[in-house]
Design a protein around this motif. Structure first.
Motif, PDB file in Angstrom:
ATOM      1  N   GLY A   1       0.451  -0.923   0.314  1.00 59.23           N
ATOM      2  CA  GLY A   1       0.482  -0.026   0.422  1.00 59.23           C
ATOM      3  C   GLY A   1       0.894   1.273   0.233  1.00 59.23           C
ATOM      4  O   GLY A   1       0.177   1.887  -0.712  1.00 59.23           O
ATOM      5  N   GLU A   2       1.395   1.289   0.477  1.00 58.85           N
ATOM      6  CA  GLU A   2       2.864   2.493   0.528  1.00 58.85           C
ATOM      7  C   GLU A   2       3.640   2.759  -0.419  1.00 58.85           C
ATOM      8  O   GLU A   2       3.369   3.782  -1.173  1.00 58.85           O
ATOM      9  CB  GLU A   2       4.128   2.537   1.620  1.00 58.85           C
ATOM     10  N   LEU A   3       4.102   0.996  -0.970  1.00 59.59           N
ATOM     11  CA  LEU A   3       4.721   1.530  -2.397  1.00 59.59           C
ATOM     12  C   LEU A   3       3.601   2.105  -3.693  1.00 59.59           C
ATOM     13  O   LEU A   3       4.212   2.458  -4.597  1.00 59.59           O
ATOM     14  CB  LEU A   3       5.157  -0.152  -2.944  1.00 59.59           C
ATOM     15  N   ALA A   4       2.674   1.475  -3.520  1.00 61.21           N
ATOM     16  CA  ALA A   4       1.514   1.953  -4.783  1.00 61.21           C
ATOM     17  C   ALA A   4       1.007   3.785  -4.238  1.00 61.21           C
ATOM     18  O   ALA A   4       1.031   3.790  -5.159  1.00 61.21           O
ATOM     19  CB  ALA A   4       0.018   0.999  -4.476  1.00 61.21           C
ATOM     20  N   THR A   5       0.825   4.203  -3.063  1.00 62.96           N
ATOM     21  CA  THR A   5       0.490   5.751  -2.721  1.00 62.96           C
ATOM     22  C   THR A   5       1.703   6.860  -3.185  1.00 62.96           C
ATOM     23  O   THR A   5       2.235   7.321  -3.874  1.00 62.96           O
ATOM     24  CB  THR A   5       0.099   5.691  -1.152  1.00 62.96           C
ATOM     25  N   LEU A   6       3.132   6.211  -3.176  1.00 69.21           N
ATOM     26  CA  LEU A   6       4.623   6.287  -3.290  1.00 69.21           C
ATOM     27  C   LEU A   6       4.254   7.129  -4.768  1.00 69.21           C
ATOM     28  O   LEU A   6       4.594   7.367  -5.501  1.00 69.21           O
ATOM     29  CB  LEU A   6       5.342   5.608  -2.699  1.00 69.21           C
ATOM     30  N   VAL A   7       4.003   6.096  -5.726  1.00 65.12           N
ATOM     31  CA  VAL A   7       4.042   5.164  -6.943  1.00 65.12           C
ATOM     32  C   VAL A   7       3.169   6.368  -7.336  1.00 65.12           C
ATOM     33  O   VAL A   7       3.465   7.306  -8.859  1.00 65.12           O
ATOM     34  CB  VAL A   7       3.339   3.966  -7.668  1.00 65.12           C
TER      35      VAL A   7
END
Length: 462
Positions: free
Chosen positions: A106-112
């Motif tokens: 989720g954090e990675l998707a938000t960052l992307v």
């Protein structure tokens, strides 16, 4: 939970656990303490009991394996119900791993998403390039200027600038980043500073370099505006200034006590000073228009209402020349993107010229319609446009003069133009205002019949 089946992977474990009892039975048979039959029965019972004891563990292991495989394939399934504590501990650890993975994902998707929105929101065009000089990605600003189908295209098909392409090839071959000034010449002339930078690592999509375009059109316009203003002002103001100086010198000398000469000369001086004032105002206005010409207005405007308002304002001038302004304006004209005051200036200049150069007592015809048969230069950018035509009944203009009518200070009849108070900038102002609205100005004239000036303004640009 799915129907439990025997797990063949338990066979080696069952064999390993059954080996010690089997060894005991072999020793007992060899020593004569028990017969072979009971020993075989004991061995079979040992294997069966061991299998029964291990069966729940094998079943749970199979369920945990299936659950882990589903998670690996992205399938969301309910955790299995287990019978043994050991498998439950493995399942609990797997669940913790799943929660941690989902949190990181989720954090990675938000960052992307943040970085994608950041790239899309950049005010200047941005291109990501691969080693073949093809566009891997372009942001919203780039798609707005160059079109939506950019991904996969060669940069050379989009920006045919030799200096930029040479610099791009050098950067793609490993040279340091650089910047190049380029100009795009189309409906609106745009100037950019192109900046190229290589990436320290190759992106997962093959990106190896970044190209950004910074709009310097306004700066270029200001530089050109200053140069043009000085050149035009010095050229056009020289004549009225010379006349003023001559009259002032005469009034201070030979005509010092001549009251009749005072009145006549002061009238001429006032006319010359007024002409200089109009000239400076038009030059400043033209410079301002050219400065903003690359930016298209975004407001929707009613062309019919604007033309009607301009015609009403010129009614007194028409009566003074015993002329009429006749309008043919359909009520269902679509709105166009435009700046009201600038559109008023366009039609004010055209109708004012028609009144000045039309025959006394004649009619100025103003009509508007939705045009589908568009002139060259506009047909490729829109399917339909509003055409507003202003036709006078004057002497007409020779055809060889038509292409130069929108040049600064060009006059077919300089003496008559100055007599009527013209500065020679009216049609130049009209041309640049029409360009800013992404339209086209056409001129048609017949000697002895009159002239028609038609402004085409797109309302469904593609």
């Amino acid at each position: 939970m799915s129907k439990l089946k025997f797990n063949p992977r338990l066979l080696p474990v069952i064999a390993a656990l059954s080996t010690p009892p089997l060894s005991v039975f072999i020793v007992l048979v060899a020593s004569g303490h028990i017969d072979l039959g009971p020993a075989l029965l004991g061995t079979a019972a040992t294997v069966v009991l061991t299998g029964l004891l291990l069966y729940p563990y094998g079943a749970d292991l199979a369920e945990v394996t299936r659950y882990a495989r589903d998670l690996g394939n992205g399938v969301e399934s309910a955790p299995p119900a287990l019978r043994t504590g050991l498998a439950a501990d493995v399942l609990a650890a797997l669940g913790q791993l799943r929660r941690t993975w989902r949190a990181h994902n989720g954090e990675l998707a938000t960052l992307v998403r943040f970085h994608e929105n950041l790239v899309e929101s950049l005010p200047g065009p941005l291109f990501l390039l691969n080693r073949q000089r093809r566009i891997v990605r372009a942001n919203l600003a780039a798609r707005t200027i160059f079109g939506r189908q950019l991904q996969g295209r060669d940069l050379a098909a989009l920006l045919r600038n030799p200096a930029l392409l040479d610099a791009t090839d050098r950067v793609l071959k490993g040279e340091p980043g650089c910047d190049v000034e380029i100009a795009l010449r189309g409906t609106a002339e745009l100037d950019f500073r192109a900046m190229l930078e290589p990436l320290t690592e190759v992106g997962s999509d093959g990106t190896v370099a970044v190209l950004t375009l910074h709009d310097v059109t306004a700066l270029k316009r200001m530089e050109q505006m200053r140069a043009d203003f000085v050149a035009n002002a010095s050229h056009e103001l020289r004549t009225p200034l010379s006349a003023l100086l001559g009259f002032i010198e005469t009034l201070r000398g030979p005509a010092r006590d001549d009251k009749e000469a005072h009145e006549r000369f002061l009238t001429i001086m006032f006319d010359q000073a007024s002409r200089m004032s109009r000239l400076v105002a038009d030059l400043l206005n033209l410079s301002r228009i050219e400065l903003n010409e690359h930016t298209r207005p975004a407001n929707l405007t009613d062309i019919g209402e604007i033309v009607q308002r301009v015609a009403d304002g010129l009614e007194l001038q028409a009566k003074q020349r015993k002329m009429r302004i006749t309008l043919d304006l359909p009520a269902d004209l679509p709105a166009v993107k435009g700046q009201e005051d600038e559109l008023e200036q366009i039609f004010q200049n055209l109708m004012d010229n028609a009144l000045k150069y039309g025959r006394q007592g004649s009619t100025v015809w103003v009509s508007a319609k939705v045009a589908t048969d568009l002139p060259v230069g506009l047909a490729g950018r829109t399917e339909r446009a509003i055409g507003v035509a202003v036709r006078d009944e004057g002497e007409g203009i020779e055809r060889e003069h038509l292409p130069r009518l929108t040049e600064r200070f060009f006059r077919v009849d300089p003496a008559r133009s100055r007599q009527l108070g013209g500065t020679g900038l009216g049609l130049a102002i009209v041309k640049h205002l029409v360009n800013r609205h992404r339209g086209i100005l056409t001129i048609d004239s017949t000697i002895g019949v009159g002239s028609t000036f038609t402004v085409y303004l797109p309302f469904d640009a593609v």
